[in-house]
Every structure is written in structure tokens, then in C-alpha cells.
Design an enzyme around this catalytic site. Structure first.
Site, PDB file in Angstrom:
ATOM      1  N   LYS A   1       0.841  -1.202   0.000  1.00  0.00           N
ATOM      2  CA  LYS A   1       0.000   0.000   0.000  1.00  0.00           C
ATOM      3  C   LYS A   1       0.873   1.248   0.000  1.00  0.00           C
ATOM      4  CE  LYS A   1      -1.592   1.200   3.999  1.00  0.00           C
ATOM      5  NZ  LYS A   1      -0.899   2.497   4.212  1.00  0.00           N
TER       6      LYS A   1
ATOM      7  N   ASP B   1      -5.935   0.621   8.835  1.00  0.00           N
ATOM      8  CA  ASP B   1      -5.753   0.697   7.380  1.00  0.00           C
ATOM      9  C   ASP B   1      -6.107  -0.594   6.648  1.00  0.00           C
ATOM     10  OD1 ASP B   1      -3.631  -0.640   8.489  1.00  0.00           O
ATOM     11  OD2 ASP B   1      -2.086   0.307   7.258  1.00  0.00           O
TER      12      ASP B   1
END
Length: 268
Positions: free
Chosen positions: A7, A135
């Protein structure tokens, strides 16, 4: 084999401190073609089993994002009493800002929902994700996403493509330590799910300043990245310690990689 992609935070604004532990943020998330490799099998044993292998498997404790996910699904009776054997080859370093562990959990959750035909609405998926890590929700799909200041996550309705240089020093950054050193807060951007590529350079990562104060090496590394010819921009991802260089042309990224490898040959 499941690919659990790294990410990247194209933008990360820290807007306020919500309580003693968490901050309100806004962020734009992309995914790089760097990934951990996950194999999942259903076991006939009495217990779940999680094994980490690979270069970056050392130091992962028993109470990790994967064990949290499996325990959560067990408590919710969503695994139909099945036991799972999970093997993860860690190609993404920890404490790098690349969300390796969180994206592992998201990738496994996505696989189990499809494989076991688990019926979950959006709110319940969000609840499971936030119970594991703030997240994790970003990895439920690999589409670029925006997290707005109201915690609403939206997909970005356009293709975003860059050639990347991804470089990480020998040390990692502890997220809580970086956030603790945030002294100033930003105003939210007027972000929508339609972004203008020419404006990406003007975005920011508010965690760079506290990270650079604690680790001046990162500031020097970013400066060296920005000196590469024809770079679009450079930015730290997450709370560090990885610095990303964004390029429009592959040959410029290859040239920059060779340049940085000569100077930082012991970095990942």
C-alpha cells in the site's frame, strides 16, 4: 497463491488528534506491484496455523494482524468450524509504511468471504477491518481509494499509473512514535473521487516532518530521490521509513534506481 500488494500513501494529511491514541487523517491510497505471497488451505487439525517465511518474516509475534482476523471471524462464527492453515512469504518489510501486515489481513478476509460464501454487508466488513487495524479496509480491493476526513472510503474513478522507485533504509519507523511527534495539523483538502494527475505533486505527507526530525537520514534520502532527472515527485509513504519516487517514464525510473543503488547499496 494470493498476492497481497504493498500500500502506498499518495497523500496523507493529519487533521487533528481525536484522543490519546488516534488521529483523524485523510489519505489517498494506491497499490504497488510488490507483494507478499499467501497460501491458504483448510486443515483437518484442531487449531488454526499461521506460518511466516521469507526475508522479512523475523520478529513477527503471535499477536499479529492475521491472528487477530482469524480470532475475530471465529468469535463471529463465520468460519463454519473450519480450521485454516496460512503460509505467508514476507517480501514486504515491516515498519516500512507499506502496510504489509494490514494488507495480508485484508487479502485473507477477501479470500475467505469469497471461498466460504460469507454473507457480510459493507458495515460489517468495515467493523471487522477496523477491529484489526485502521488501514485494513484499504486492502479489501486493489482499486485506488480516498479516505475522507469523515472516515468515508471511496474508490477513485480513474486509472493512476506511475513507474516507481521504492527504497527503504536498514531501519524502520514505529507508527505510534511518528504520530506522537506530530505538532501541527492540516486543513482537509477538497478531495473527490476524480483527481487531476497534474496536482499530485502538490499533495503531501504530514508525517514526513516528524519522521525527518527523528531520522534525518530520511530527509537526505528524499532529497537524493528528488535530484533524479525527470522525476515527477518523491514522497514518504505512511509513517516511513520507505521513500517512493514517482516517474512517468520507465527509463527514468531505471536510471534513478541504478543511481541510488550505487549510493545506498545496503538499502532495500
Amino acid at each position: 497463491m494470493i498476492k497481497s500488494y504493498a500500500k502506498l500513501n499518495l497523500h496523507l494529511g493529519v487533521l487533528s488528534k481525536q484522543n490519546s491514541k488516534y488521529h483523524k487523517i485523510e489519505t489517498i491510497v494506491l497499490f504497488a506491484n510488490i507483494y507478499d505471497e499467501i497460501d491458504i488451505k483448510f486443515s483437518k487439525g484442531n487449531k488454526h496455523k499461521i506460518i511466516f517465511t521469507g526475508k522479512f518474516s523475523k520478529g513477527i509475534g503471535k499477536n499479529n494482524t492475521i491472528s487477530k482476523l482469524i480470532n475475530t471471524l471465529d468469535k463471529m462464527n463465520l468460519l463454519n468450524n473450519k480450521k485454516i492453515f496460512i503460509k505467508i512469504k514476507k517480501n514486504i518489510p515491516s515498519k516500512s509504511g507499506l502496510g504489509g501486515g494490514s494488507m495480508n489481513a485484508a487479502s485473507i478476509l477477501r479470500f475467505l468471504i469469497k471461498k466460504l460464501n460469507i454473507k457480510l454487508n459493507k458495515n460489517l466488513i468495515n467493523k471487522i477491518c477496523y477491529n484489526i487495524g485502521s488501514d485494513v479496509i484499504f486492502g479489501i480491493s486493489h482499486k485506488p481509494k480516498i479516505l475522507l476526513s469523515n472516515r468515508e472510503v471511496s474508490k477513485i474513478n480513474q486509472k493512476i499509473f506511475f513507474y516507481l522507485i521504492v527504497i527503504k533504509p536498514e531501519f524502520g519507523c514505529k507508527t505510534s512514535k511518528i504520530y506522537k511527534n506530530v505538532k501541527l495539523f492540516s486543513s482537509p483538502l477538497k478531495m473527490t473521487n476524480k483527481l487531476k494527475i497534474q496536482n499530485f505533486k502538490n499533495l503531501r505527507n504530514d508525517l514526513e516532518k516528524p519522521a525527518f526530525q527523528l531520522y534525518p537520514t530520511l530527509q537526505n534520502l528524499k532529497a537524493d530521490m528528488e535530484n533524479i532527472p525527470n522525476i515527477s515527485f518523491a514522497r514518504m509513504t505512511g509513517s516511513g521509513s520507505t521513500i517512493i519516487g514517482y516517474f512517468k517514464r520507465r527509463k527514468d525510473a531505471i536510471y534513478g534506481t541504478k543511481y541510488l543503488k550505487k549510493k545506498y547499496n545496503n538499502y532495500w
